[in-house]
Structures are given as C-alpha cells and as structure tokens.
Design an enzyme around this catalytic site. Structure first.
Site, PDB file in Angstrom:
ATOM      1  N   ARG A 120       0.837  -1.193   0.000  1.00  0.00           N
ATOM      2  CA  ARG A 120       0.000   0.000   0.000  1.00  0.00           C
ATOM      3  C   ARG A 120       0.882   1.257   0.000  1.00  0.00           C
ATOM      4  NH1 ARG A 120      -1.978   1.233   4.145  1.00  0.00           N
ATOM      5  NH2 ARG A 120      -0.888  -0.198   5.543  1.00  0.00           N
ATOM      6  N   LYS A 266      -8.086  -2.923   1.237  1.00  0.00           N
ATOM      7  CA  LYS A 266      -7.929  -2.139   2.453  1.00  0.00           C
ATOM      8  C   LYS A 266      -8.713  -0.824   2.393  1.00  0.00           C
ATOM      9  CE  LYS A 266      -5.378  -4.842   4.969  1.00  0.00           C
ATOM     10  NZ  LYS A 266      -5.961  -5.478   6.173  1.00  0.00           N
ATOM     11  N   HIS A 285      -9.619  -5.483  12.999  1.00  0.00           N
ATOM     12  CA  HIS A 285      -8.510  -6.015  12.207  1.00  0.00           C
ATOM     13  C   HIS A 285      -7.971  -7.225  12.966  1.00  0.00           C
ATOM     14  CE1 HIS A 285      -4.279  -5.461  10.330  1.00  0.00           C
ATOM     15  NE2 HIS A 285      -5.061  -6.119   9.502  1.00  0.00           N
ATOM     16  N   SER A 303       1.748  -7.691  11.845  1.00  0.00           N
ATOM     17  CA  SER A 303       2.517  -8.632  11.030  1.00  0.00           C
ATOM     18  C   SER A 303       3.621  -9.284  11.864  1.00  0.00           C
ATOM     19  CB  SER A 303       3.129  -7.890   9.838  1.00  0.00           C
ATOM     20  OG  SER A 303       3.898  -8.755   9.044  1.00  0.00           O
ATOM     21  N   LYS A 307      -0.734 -14.213  13.932  1.00  0.00           N
ATOM     22  CA  LYS A 307      -2.190 -14.117  13.815  1.00  0.00           C
ATOM     23  C   LYS A 307      -2.762 -15.181  12.883  1.00  0.00           C
ATOM     24  CE  LYS A 307      -3.780 -10.762  11.327  1.00  0.00           C
ATOM     25  NZ  LYS A 307      -4.244  -9.470  10.779  1.00  0.00           N
ATOM     26  N   THR A 308      -2.140 -15.351  11.718  1.00  0.00           N
ATOM     27  CA  THR A 308      -2.632 -16.330  10.749  1.00  0.00           C
ATOM     28  C   THR A 308      -2.369 -17.755  11.226  1.00  0.00           C
ATOM     29  OG1 THR A 308      -2.327 -14.797   8.914  1.00  0.00           O
ATOM     30  CG2 THR A 308      -2.452 -17.128   8.376  1.00  0.00           C
ATOM     31  N   ASP A 322      -8.461 -11.866   8.574  1.00  0.00           N
ATOM     32  CA  ASP A 322      -7.973 -10.486   8.604  1.00  0.00           C
ATOM     33  C   ASP A 322      -8.981  -9.432   9.053  1.00  0.00           C
ATOM     34  OD1 ASP A 322      -5.829  -8.680   8.174  1.00  0.00           O
ATOM     35  OD2 ASP A 322      -6.711  -8.061   6.282  1.00  0.00           O
ATOM     36  N   ARG A 387       2.563 -11.913  -2.090  1.00  0.00           N
ATOM     37  CA  ARG A 387       1.248 -12.264  -1.542  1.00  0.00           C
ATOM     38  C   ARG A 387       0.555 -13.311  -2.393  1.00  0.00           C
ATOM     39  NH1 ARG A 387      -0.867  -9.622   3.324  1.00  0.00           N
ATOM     40  NH2 ARG A 387       0.537  -7.880   3.711  1.00  0.00           N
TER      41      ARG A 387
END
Length: 597
Positions: A120, A266, A285, A303, A307-308, A322, A387
């Site tokens: 981004r 986003k 988030h 990051s 989390k994932t 997410d 990604r």
C-alpha cells in the site's frame, strides 16, 4: 467482431479442451470435497467453484448502461465483462498477457507483477473533507486520514471516467462486504484488467448467481484507473502522482498510479471502519475461528505475531484471517477470501496457505524459477511482501456460514523482541482497552532496512493505518462488547524469552500454541494467578507443557537486574506512546490502566 474478441474466443475453446483433457483426465475427475494432500493432479471442488456464477458479457452501444456504470459517466466501452467466473478470469488473464502462469505444487496459479508498488501507499491515500458533512465531523483527520478538497476529487473523478471512455472493454464486479446481511455493504468495482477483477472476486463476498444481484445498487463504487497518474499532483496538494481518494458522501473512490491489489481491499476495510461504528457495531482487524461448541475467538495482531498461524487450528474452523465485525448477533467475516504473505512459505510451516496456492488463487509479486515457472517463495529480490489471494473455500477447515456467536476470548498477540512480556497474561476490561489502543509489537533486525536492534511498534487497535475514527471510539466499542458478553481479553507473546533479541530465544510455536489452547479449552479458569507489579496483569502459576519459569520472564534472564532495566525501558515506551490518547476530548483516561513506573 473485433479481432481481440475473436482471439479470446479461440483461446477459450483451446483452453477448455486442454483443461478437460489434460488437467482433469477422466480417471481423475470427481466432485468430492477438496482435499489437502500432495497430488500430481490438482483436486478442486468444482461444485463449490460452480456455486459462484453470476457471469455475463454485455456488448453493444448500451453495454455500460446495462452494466450499471453509465450513471458514473462511463459510456465508452462497448464490451463489459461483469462478474466473470474464476475459469473465465483465468482465460482473460492469459489472453491479455497480464502476467504468467505459475506451476505451483497444488495447481497452476496466475501470477502478476504490480510494478514499483508492492504494498500500500499510505501517504497517497486521501479522504475528501466535505465541510459540514457527517464524515467531516467524525473522521479522525491527520496523517492516516489525510484531507483533500471536493474540487480535487471532482477533477480526478473526471480524469478516471475520461480514461475508461477511451477503452473498448472494461471489467465490472458487483459483490458484498460483510457476511451479516444486517450490516452488509454492496460494493462495485470498475477495473481495466481481468486480474484486478480476479483479486476482488477472491477477496470479497461473491454472488452465488445472477438473482443475488437483482436490483443491485452499490453502497460504494471504486473506479480503479491504475494505469493513469495524476500529473497535476503538486497543484492538487497531494504527495505524488499516485492518488487513492475516497469521497464518503459521493459513495465513490478513484485509484491512480498504483497496481497493488491490496489498495482495493484495504480501502473498503477503512470504510467499514467508518460505517459500522456509526451503527454501534465493532469493526476489527483480526482473525477469527470457532470451536465445535460454537465458541468463537478473536486474534488481534500486527505482522509477524502469529495471527494467521494461531487462528489456523485443526480443532477449530476458520471464520477469516484479517477483517471482521462484531454486532448484536456475534462476529462475522467481512471478506470472501484471504490475502496471505508468501515470504519463506513452505508446506511444513504454513500448510493451509501453501496448499491454497492452486487454481483460482492469484500470486502477487512472487518470483518464479526454472522453465516450469515454479514459485520461489525464498527469492525476495522483488519484495518481502509477496502475496497470494485465494477464496476462503481453499481452506479445508473453514466455517461455511462465515458468522458465529459472541466470542468468549479475545487474544492480543505481540512479538516482544525485548524479552519482557510473559507468554500469556490475563487482562481486566480496562487493561484490555489500554493494550488495544496501544497495539504493541516489535520489529527486529532484518525485518526492515535500517533496523539493527529491537524497535517497539505501536499501532492503535492493531490496525492504525485503517482507522477512520479516533482509536478511542473503537476501544469503547470493544469495552462494551467485553462487558455485555462476558468475554475475556488476554495478552499472548510469541516473542523472545531469556533476554532480548540476539541474546534470548524466541518462544517456540509449541509454547505459544499451548498457551492459546489452554485459553480456548477453558482449563485456564482453574489455575491460580500472580499479579505483575509493573504491568498489573495477571500471570498463571502453571500451564501444562509450558515451563513455569517461562511464564515468569524475569526467571529466564541470566541477570535479573538486566530484566528490570529492560522492563522499565519497555514500560516507558508504552507510557510515552499513550500520551497522545490523553489529549483532547476523551471520556476515559485509560493511561491509568497501563504500566506503573
């Protein structure tokens, strides 16, 4: 018939023949549930893929009117490809030469290169400040939500429309954001290229068939003119020729100069962060999963915190990875897919993501190697932010309703590189507010250019870049939910123990997983607790399969006085960061629930 259309038809016929004769020979073709095992032949659940078919090709002088974009001023294209199926999008991507076909282990996957923008561009994101409007009164204006004028937006809007009016064809996607119909938003995207429609088809909630789109009137429209730039950016008072500009009142956004797919995703998330709190609903988030008993859990984290990984649990179903909402009925996914980093991706470390790289997925900025174009996830010469986007049904253990009841446990993940935080700590509702607003983790050497020692990172609500309102607005919503539904908040540290980065060792995934499992199975309620004198949270006396010394970080340091010094240093960072949330019109000063020096 145009030559380009004829070429596309010929290619499609050839592709379909090859697809059925080679990729799915008769002896291997079936419609069982997708399975996650190695196979020379990719196994795809064609029934699930076939559930999403609202495709149409609209041709003629009135194509734009029939596609619903003439009211935008777009009337030039005589062919509109609307809501193409996954298979049709792949055909377009190849025929348009928009990228390459990567031969991943679980199936051929289209891959694109987004040019110089591989992430981004936050300094180029703007929101129109419509003086006296609802958004003007509520948006937290500043470095995250940079204001621009209605006049600048109107010029850029006209430029985007004029560009599309020079094209023979365009891609239009009508879909949804938010699995709960009570707060779901209808979103329309207008794109130049097939791969961009592929991206939003992966990431947003797809219509099952055309009847789902009857009477579709978008709540918001994104016109993505990524191939164009704003040559007048200096006159417009912007930061570069790249512009991502949202007009809340006009229900429209324009994108210039960046091909990065994440700007589509986003941008809408930022809008959900505006819309939902205005209805008393909580946008988040975070990742989310749910147990067999219907007990959902949320995982907030920046990051690198896990989390994932931690939300992907073989004993629990994944709701999403997410973006989620929490309303009076429970939690729900905003999205219809996942957007995962691929750096150093292996089947051993991230099996779900690795196996999701197959047909219908799309790779972004991932290096390819060899004559077979095999993905090389360890080659980061292009970017460390490679990604993959893929539809949620690529995850075997996903929760099909994409909604679940109110969560019992809220987990704030931190990767503490200073070796101070315990692997697990219990928070009061007020402490939860403090740590939610703080959003702490740490960067370590090698994660970013110039980082040579641990660096604290504070990102409000674990997603400051996407917050349109002041962080305390979201904290109040979280506090309300915790109290109303008797949910418990926790800190789980996946970072270092026995010393800071470079001296101590990182917590093993086994230790972190044991802490999370002890929370989720409810057994932690039976333990005894010890209060930390500086941070004030409570630490469990013992957890099965976790060294009791690790639960008390000071006990793992060779020199206790050095731990005291590091703890004081980190506590001061927390306090200094929180000063900005004590300024202005705030209902509660949550700083008193932070560390005590």
């Amino acid at each position: 018939m145009r030559r380009s259309q004829l070429q596309l038809i010929i290619f499609s016929l050839v592709y379909i023949y090859i697809y059925h004769q080679k990729i799915f020979p008769t002896s291997h073709f079936h419609k069982s549930h997708q399975v996650a095992h190695k196979s020379a032949v990719p196994i795809i659940d064609d029934h699930i893929r076939g559930d999403y078919n609202s495709s149409s090709v609209i041709q003629g002088a009135d194509a734009c009117a029939k596609a619903g974009i003439s009211n935008l001023g777009i009337n030039g294209p005589s062919t509109i490809y609307k809501n193409q199926t996954f298979e049709e999008l792949f055909q377009h991507e190849v025929a348009n030469n928009e990228g390459k076909v990567a031969h991943a282990e679980y199936g051929d996957t289209f891959t694109v290169d987004t040019g110089k923008f591989t992430g981004r561009s936050p300094k180029d994101k703007w929101i129109v400040k419509n003086i006296g409007s609802e958004s003007d009164a509520n948006i937290d204006w500043g470095n995250v939500n940079q204001p621009t004028s209605p006049e600048v937006f109107d010029e850029l809007y006209e430029k985007a429309v004029n560009h599309f009016n020079t094209l023979d064809k365009a891609y239009v996607f009508d879909g949804f954001c938010g699995a709960n119909p009570n707060s779901q938003r209808k979103i329309r995207f207008v794109h130049e290229m097939a791969w961009q429609q592929h991206f939003v088809t992966n990431m947003f909630i797809r219509a099952n068939d055309k009847s789902d789109l009857d009477g579709f009137e978008p709540d918001f429209t994104v016109i993505n003119a990524c191939s164009q730039v704003d040559e007048d950016w200096e006159r417009h008072g912007l930061n570069s020729e790249v512009a991502v500009v949202f007009n809340v009142e006009k229900k429209c956004a324009v994108i210039f100069g960046t091909w990065y797919g994440g700007e589509n995703k986003k941008g809408i998330f930022s809008l959900m962060n505006y819309w939902l709190p205005m209805q008393g609903q909580f946008p988040m988030h975070c990742s989310a999963n749910v147990g067999k008993a219907g007990d959902s859990a949320l995982f907030f984290g920046l990051s690198g915190t896990g989390k994932t990984t931690l939300s992907a649990d073989p004993h629990r179903a994944l709701i999403g990875d997410d973006e989620h909402g929490w309303d009076d009925q429970g939690v729900f996914n905003f999205e219809g897919g996942c957007y995962a980093k691929t750096i150093n991706l292996t089947e051993k470390t991230e099996p779900d993501i690795y196996r999701a790289v197959k047909k219908d997925a799309m790779l972004e900025n991932v290096a390819l190697k060899g004559d077979d174009n095999e993905p090389d996830y360890f080659d980061t010469s292009k970017t460390e932010n490679g990604r993959v986007s893929y539809p949620i049904f690529h995850i075997d253990n996903y929760h099909e309703p994409q909604m679940a009841g109110h969560p019992k446990n809220i987990i704030f993940l931190s990767c503490d590189a200073f070796g101070v935080l315990p692997p697990i700590a219990k928070l009061t509702p007020e402490q939860a507010m403090y740590h939610f607003i703080s959003g702490y983790t740490a960067k370590v050497a090698g994660t970013e250019r110039g980082v040579t020692e641990p660096t604290a990172t504070f990102s409000a609500c674990f997603g400051a870049a996407f917050l349109t309102l002041h962080p305390t607005r979201y904290a109040e919503l979280l506090k309300e939910k915790l109290e109303k539904h008797n949910a418990q908040a926790w800190i789980v540290n996946s970072g270092w123990s026995g010393g800071a980065y470079g001296i101590g060792e990182r917590m093993s995934i086994k230790t972190t997983r044991a802490c999370v499992n002890y929370i989720l199975d409810g057994k932690i309620e039976d333990t005894t607790w010890e209060k930390d004198p500086v941070f004030g949270w409570e630490i469990p006396a013992s957890i099965p399969d976790v060294d009791s010394n690790v639960l008390r970080p000071k006990n793992t340091w060779p020199d206790a006085s050095q731990y005291d010094e590091a703890e004081k240093k980190l506590a001061n960072m927390y306090v200094d960061n929180f000063e900005k949330y004590r300024i202005g019109d705030v209902d509660v000063d949550y700083s008193k629930f932070g560390p005590k020096l």
